[in-house]
Write a protein that holds these residues in place. Sequence first.
Motif, mmCIF file in Angstrom:
data_model
loop_
_atom_site.group_PDB
_atom_site.id
_atom_site.type_symbol
_atom_site.label_atom_id
_atom_site.label_comp_id
_atom_site.label_asym_id
_atom_site.label_seq_id
_atom_site.Cartn_x
_atom_site.Cartn_y
_atom_site.Cartn_z
ATOM 1 N N ALA A 129 59.996 34.047 22.652
ATOM 2 C CA ALA A 129 59.609 33.895 21.345
ATOM 3 C C ALA A 129 60.059 35.229 20.556
ATOM 4 O O ALA A 129 60.608 35.217 19.611
ATOM 5 N N MET A 130 60.234 36.334 21.333
ATOM 6 C CA MET A 130 60.853 37.509 20.850
ATOM 7 C C MET A 130 62.076 37.479 20.688
ATOM 8 O O MET A 130 62.681 37.682 19.394
ATOM 9 N N GLN A 131 62.937 36.932 21.437
ATOM 10 C CA GLN A 131 64.578 36.676 21.301
ATOM 11 C C GLN A 131 64.642 35.461 20.301
ATOM 12 O O GLN A 131 65.558 35.656 19.450
ATOM 13 N N ALA A 132 64.000 34.388 20.196
ATOM 14 C CA ALA A 132 64.536 33.002 19.411
ATOM 15 C C ALA A 132 63.740 33.463 18.037
ATOM 16 O O ALA A 132 64.420 33.013 17.075
ATOM 17 N N LEU A 133 62.541 34.021 17.712
ATOM 18 C CA LEU A 133 61.844 34.031 16.499
ATOM 19 C C LEU A 133 62.159 35.460 15.696
ATOM 20 O O LEU A 133 61.856 35.326 14.606
ATOM 21 N N THR A 134 62.529 36.414 16.351
ATOM 22 C CA THR A 134 62.784 37.519 15.535
ATOM 23 C C THR A 134 63.785 37.473 14.517
ATOM 24 O O THR A 134 63.208 37.947 13.494
ATOM 25 N N PRO A 135 64.803 36.612 14.390
ATOM 26 C CA PRO A 135 65.782 36.461 13.183
ATOM 27 C C PRO A 135 64.884 35.759 12.097
ATOM 28 O O PRO A 135 65.237 36.128 10.888
ATOM 29 N N GLU A 136 63.839 35.080 12.530
ATOM 30 C CA GLU A 136 63.000 34.297 11.543
ATOM 31 C C GLU A 136 62.037 35.299 10.780
ATOM 32 O O GLU A 136 62.202 35.292 9.605
ATOM 33 N N VAL A 137 61.558 36.235 11.614
ATOM 34 C CA VAL A 137 60.750 37.173 10.981
ATOM 35 C C VAL A 137 61.282 38.065 10.138
ATOM 36 O O VAL A 137 60.747 38.635 9.164
ATOM 37 N N MET A 138 62.577 38.416 10.184
ATOM 38 C CA MET A 138 63.445 39.250 9.335
ATOM 39 C C MET A 138 63.289 38.679 8.028
ATOM 40 O O MET A 138 63.363 39.499 7.126
ATOM 41 N N ARG A 139 63.237 37.544 8.028
ATOM 42 C CA ARG A 139 63.473 36.652 6.592
ATOM 43 C C ARG A 139 61.960 36.588 5.965
ATOM 44 O O ARG A 139 61.943 35.829 4.834
ATOM 45 N N ALA A 140 60.981 36.801 6.842
ATOM 46 C CA ALA A 140 59.653 36.353 6.353
ATOM 47 C C ALA A 140 59.015 37.456 5.635
ATOM 48 O O ALA A 140 59.409 38.383 4.958
ATOM 49 N N ASP A 141 57.827 37.026 5.056
ATOM 50 C CA ASP A 141 57.115 37.977 4.030
ATOM 51 C C ASP A 141 56.551 39.080 4.787
ATOM 52 O O ASP A 141 56.373 39.167 6.115
ATOM 53 N N ALA A 142 55.642 40.120 4.144
ATOM 54 C CA ALA A 142 55.222 41.248 4.792
ATOM 55 C C ALA A 142 54.054 40.943 5.536
ATOM 56 O O ALA A 142 53.762 41.623 6.642
ATOM 57 N N HIS A 143 53.312 39.823 5.397
ATOM 58 C CA HIS A 143 52.203 39.135 6.362
ATOM 59 C C HIS A 143 52.595 39.201 7.612
ATOM 60 O O HIS A 143 52.265 39.276 8.718
ATOM 61 N N VAL A 144 53.783 38.242 7.632
ATOM 62 C CA VAL A 144 54.374 37.750 8.824
ATOM 63 C C VAL A 144 54.896 38.987 9.896
ATOM 64 O O VAL A 144 54.811 39.293 11.090
ATOM 65 N N ARG A 145 55.626 39.682 9.017
ATOM 66 C CA ARG A 145 56.273 40.795 9.750
ATOM 67 C C ARG A 145 54.985 41.941 10.226
ATOM 68 O O ARG A 145 55.034 42.493 11.210
ATOM 69 N N SER A 146 53.970 41.914 9.725
ATOM 70 C CA SER A 146 52.870 42.854 9.954
ATOM 71 C C SER A 146 52.199 42.129 11.367
ATOM 72 O O SER A 146 51.857 42.985 12.474
ATOM 73 N N VAL A 147 51.907 40.876 11.491
ATOM 74 C CA VAL A 147 51.599 40.188 12.692
ATOM 75 C C VAL A 147 52.614 40.563 13.614
ATOM 76 O O VAL A 147 52.180 40.753 14.770
ATOM 77 N N TYR A 148 53.860 40.199 13.375
ATOM 78 C CA TYR A 148 54.755 40.643 14.586
ATOM 79 C C TYR A 148 54.621 41.963 14.903
ATOM 80 O O TYR A 148 54.770 42.073 16.402
ATOM 81 N N GLU A 149 54.558 42.814 14.202
ATOM 82 C CA GLU A 149 54.665 44.412 14.608
ATOM 83 C C GLU A 149 53.316 44.565 15.649
ATOM 84 O O GLU A 149 53.363 45.024 16.393
ATOM 85 N N GLU A 150 52.088 43.958 14.985
ATOM 86 C CA GLU A 150 50.950 44.057 15.719
ATOM 87 C C GLU A 150 50.980 43.740 17.192
ATOM 88 O O GLU A 150 50.839 44.063 18.283
ATOM 89 N N GLU A 151 51.629 42.380 17.233
ATOM 90 C CA GLU A 151 51.895 41.670 18.826
ATOM 91 C C GLU A 151 52.764 42.335 19.476
ATOM 92 O O GLU A 151 52.579 42.655 20.761
#
Length: 236
Positions: A147-169
Motif C-alpha cells: 500500500a505504501m508503494q501503490a497508494l502514496t501517489p494517490e495520497v499526494m493528490r488527496a486532501d489534508a485529512h487523508v494526508r494526516s491519516v497517512y502520516e499517522e500510520e
Amino acid sequence: MVNARTTGNGVEITTVMQSVGNDRYLTHRDKVTTVIAIGVLMRYTPEHREESRRRILEAAGRGFRKHGYAGIGVDGLAKEAGVTSGAFYAHFSSKGEAFTQALTDGIRELATGIEQFQSEHGAKWLDKFIDFYMSAKRTCELDEACAMQALTPEVMRADAHVRSVYEEEMLTVIEAIARGLQHGNLLERRARSWALLSLLSGGVSTARALNSPALASQVARSVRSAALALANPPQA
C-alpha cells in the motif's frame, strides 16, 4: 417509506427502501439488517455485516492499488467485492471514505509485516525484508502491491485529512523499523528508517515503470545494495 410502532421499549422506527428494478426491500432495524426477498425473511447479524464490510474493504484496497483512485468508481469497487453498489453504500458513505480506510489498513499491514520479519528472522530481519520487498513486492500483481508503494501517489493528490491519516500510520511503520535497527540513537534510527522506506518504495515504483525486465532487475539489485548499506552504516 418509514413505519413506526410502539413497543415495550418505546417507539421502534423502521426505514424501508425499495430497490429499483426488483422486488427486494432493505430494512434497517437497529444493528440488524433484514432483507425481505419475495416473501422470504433473512436476518443478517452484526457479524455478517462486519464480514461484508471486511470483504468490500479488501476489494477496495485491491481496486485502488490496481486502478488508482480516479481509475475506479463505486460500481467497479462493488463489482470487485461481488456486491451491489447499494451494499457498498450500506458500509461506506463515499468512495473517499473507502479509500481512506483501505489506505489505513494497507499501511497497518506493512507495519505488521515488518514486525513479523523481526520476530521470525531476528538480527537478519532487515536483509530478508529488503530481499522480499525488492523481489516479491516488485513483481507481484498491482492489486497485491504494498500500500505504501501503490497508494502514496494517490495520497499526494488527496486532501489534508487523508494526508494526516497517512502520516499517522507511516509514523507507526517508522517506529517499527527503528526498533529493529541496531546502530545509532533513536533519532538516527528514525532518520534511517525514513530513508530506507523511501528508497525501497521509490525503487519498486521505478522498476515497475520500466519496460525492460532486465533493466528493472538491475534497478532492484542497485536499490537492494544501497538499502543494505543504509541499514548497516560503517561504525567508527
